[in-house]
Design a protein around this motif. Structure first.
Motif, short mmCIF file in Angstrom:
data_model
loop_
_atom_site.label_atom_id
_atom_site.label_comp_id
_atom_site.label_asym_id
_atom_site.label_seq_id
_atom_site.Cartn_x
_atom_site.Cartn_y
_atom_site.Cartn_z
N ILE A 171 0.85 -1.20 0.00
CA ILE A 171 0.00 0.00 0.00
C ILE A 171 0.89 1.25 0.00
O ILE A 171 0.66 2.18 -0.77
N ALA A 172 1.90 1.25 0.84
CA ALA A 172 2.83 2.39 0.90
C ALA A 172 3.54 2.56 -0.44
O ALA A 172 3.72 3.70 -0.91
N ASP A 173 3.95 1.46 -1.06
CA ASP A 173 4.62 1.53 -2.36
C ASP A 173 3.71 2.16 -3.41
O ASP A 173 4.14 3.00 -4.19
N LEU A 174 2.45 1.73 -3.43
CA LEU A 174 1.50 2.25 -4.40
C LEU A 174 1.29 3.75 -4.20
O LEU A 174 1.30 4.53 -5.16
N ARG A 175 1.12 4.15 -2.96
CA ARG A 175 0.94 5.58 -2.67
C ARG A 175 2.17 6.38 -3.08
O ARG A 175 2.05 7.48 -3.64
N ALA A 176 3.35 5.86 -2.81
CA ALA A 176 4.58 6.56 -3.17
C ALA A 176 4.72 6.67 -4.69
O ALA A 176 5.13 7.72 -5.21
N GLU A 177 4.41 5.62 -5.41
CA GLU A 177 4.48 5.64 -6.88
C GLU A 177 3.54 6.69 -7.45
O GLU A 177 3.91 7.44 -8.35
N ARG A 178 2.34 6.74 -6.91
CA ARG A 178 1.36 7.73 -7.40
C ARG A 178 1.82 9.14 -7.09
O ARG A 178 1.66 10.05 -7.90
N HIS A 179 2.36 9.32 -5.89
CA HIS A 179 2.85 10.64 -5.52
C HIS A 179 3.97 11.08 -6.47
O HIS A 179 3.99 12.22 -6.93
N ARG A 180 4.90 10.16 -6.76
CA ARG A 180 6.00 10.49 -7.67
C ARG A 180 5.48 10.82 -9.07
O ARG A 180 5.95 11.77 -9.70
N ALA A 181 4.52 10.04 -9.55
CA ALA A 181 3.98 10.29 -10.89
C ALA A 181 3.30 11.66 -10.96
O ALA A 181 3.49 12.42 -11.91
N ARG A 182 2.52 11.99 -9.93
CA ARG A 182 1.86 13.30 -9.90
C ARG A 182 2.90 14.42 -9.80
O ARG A 182 2.78 15.45 -10.46
N ARG A 183 3.90 14.23 -8.94
CA ARG A 183 4.94 15.23 -8.77
C ARG A 183 5.69 15.44 -10.09
O ARG A 183 5.95 16.57 -10.49
N ASN A 184 6.00 14.33 -10.77
CA ASN A 184 6.71 14.45 -12.05
C ASN A 184 5.85 15.14 -13.10
O ASN A 184 6.35 15.97 -13.86
N ALA A 185 4.57 14.80 -13.14
CA ALA A 185 3.68 15.45 -14.10
C ALA A 185 3.54 16.93 -13.79
O ALA A 185 3.56 17.77 -14.69
N ASP A 186 3.44 17.26 -12.50
CA ASP A 186 3.36 18.67 -12.10
C ASP A 186 4.65 19.40 -12.46
O ASP A 186 4.61 20.56 -12.87
N ALA A 187 5.79 18.72 -12.30
CA ALA A 187 7.07 19.34 -12.63
C ALA A 187 7.17 19.64 -14.11
O ALA A 187 7.68 20.70 -14.51
N VAL A 188 6.66 18.74 -14.94
CA VAL A 188 6.67 18.99 -16.37
C VAL A 188 5.80 20.20 -16.69
O VAL A 188 6.21 21.10 -17.42
N ALA A 189 4.61 20.24 -16.09
CA ALA A 189 3.70 21.36 -16.35
C ALA A 189 4.28 22.66 -15.82
O ALA A 189 4.23 23.70 -16.50
N ALA A 190 4.87 22.64 -14.63
CA ALA A 190 5.42 23.85 -14.03
C ALA A 190 6.69 24.29 -14.73
O ALA A 190 6.99 25.49 -14.76
N GLU A 197 12.15 14.72 -21.32
CA GLU A 197 12.00 14.99 -22.75
C GLU A 197 10.74 15.81 -23.02
O GLU A 197 10.76 16.75 -23.82
N LEU A 198 9.64 15.47 -22.35
CA LEU A 198 8.41 16.24 -22.53
C LEU A 198 8.61 17.69 -22.07
O LEU A 198 8.15 18.62 -22.73
N ARG A 199 9.30 17.87 -20.96
CA ARG A 199 9.57 19.21 -20.46
C ARG A 199 10.36 20.00 -21.51
O ARG A 199 10.06 21.15 -21.81
N ARG A 200 11.39 19.37 -22.06
CA ARG A 200 12.20 20.03 -23.08
C ARG A 200 11.35 20.43 -24.28
O ARG A 200 11.43 21.55 -24.77
N ARG A 201 10.49 19.52 -24.73
CA ARG A 201 9.64 19.81 -25.88
C ARG A 201 8.64 20.92 -25.59
O ARG A 201 8.36 21.75 -26.46
N LEU A 202 8.09 20.91 -24.38
CA LEU A 202 7.13 21.97 -24.02
C LEU A 202 7.82 23.33 -24.00
O LEU A 202 7.26 24.33 -24.43
N LYS A 203 9.06 23.35 -23.51
CA LYS A 203 9.82 24.61 -23.50
C LYS A 203 10.08 25.09 -24.92
O LYS A 203 9.97 26.27 -25.23
N GLU A 204 10.44 24.14 -25.80
CA GLU A 204 10.69 24.50 -27.21
C GLU A 204 9.43 25.07 -27.85
O GLU A 204 9.49 26.08 -28.54
#
Length: 185
Positions: A87-106, A171-178
């Motif tokens: 359960i902790a692993d699943l929560r951590a994975e989801r948190h990382r995925a959301r954080r990474n997606a937010d980082a790309v958007a930000a 890579e997505l972050r780089r492309r969004l910046k371009e």
């Protein structure tokens, strides 16, 4: 059966599992599968996640059966501990995925447009990454699947899944910046 008889039966079941008897795992699932599922369901509040965690718990139990010490503690307690870790692993994975997606958007200076246009652009850029990276990112971000499930479904190592997510997001972050520096919407 008395408490002493229960603990003796549990120790025998544990010893069978440690020795590699698959019927022992099946018996553990029959006896404690509902307990594991209930704990996961209450913690995660999602039936599919609870089913996934339940499967992962019993796969982990089989793979780590050498850590079970017959006669010391109950197999049920051992399974509950594995459940809490999954359960902790699943929560951590989801948190990382959301954080990474937010980082790309930000990380982009992409002007605000309606959500549908952003999603279409993001999906287009995902497809440009090519598989398996695009498939991994789609499953991790769009479908919000845990990394362990992606690894199993695609038949690639967990570390490779994590690398694809990290590198793909960069890579997505780089492309969004371009795109934003080119004046595209």
């Amino acid at each position: 059966m008395s408490a002493q008889g229960d603990s003796r039966a549990d120790a025998e079941l544990s010893a069978r599992l440690v020795s590699g008897d698959p019927d022992a795992l099946a018996e553990m699932f029959r006896r404690w599968g509902t307990l594991v599922h209930t704990i996961a369901r209450r913690a995660l509040e999602d039936a599919q996640d609870a089913e996934d965690v339940t499967q992962q718990v019993f796969l982990s139990a089989w793979r780590s059966r050498h850590t079970l010490v017959p006669g010391r503690g109950s197999p049920a307690a051992w399974l509950v501990a594995i459940t809490k870790h999954r359960i902790a692993d699943l929560r951590a994975e989801r948190h990382r995925a959301r954080r990474n997606a937010d980082a790309v958007a930000a990380g982009s200076t992409y002007p605000q447009v309606d959500d549908a246009a952003q999603r279409i652009f993001l999906l287009h850029e995902l497809e440009r990454l090519g598989d398996p990276r695009a498939a991994v990112l789609r499953m991790a971000i769009v479908e919000d699947r845990p990394y362990a499930e992606i690894s199993e479904r695609l038949g690639i190592p967990l570390g490779t899944v994590k690398s694809h997510v990290r590198r793909g997001l960069l890579e997505l972050r780089r492309r969004l910046k371009e795109e934003s520096s080119d004046g595209a919407p």
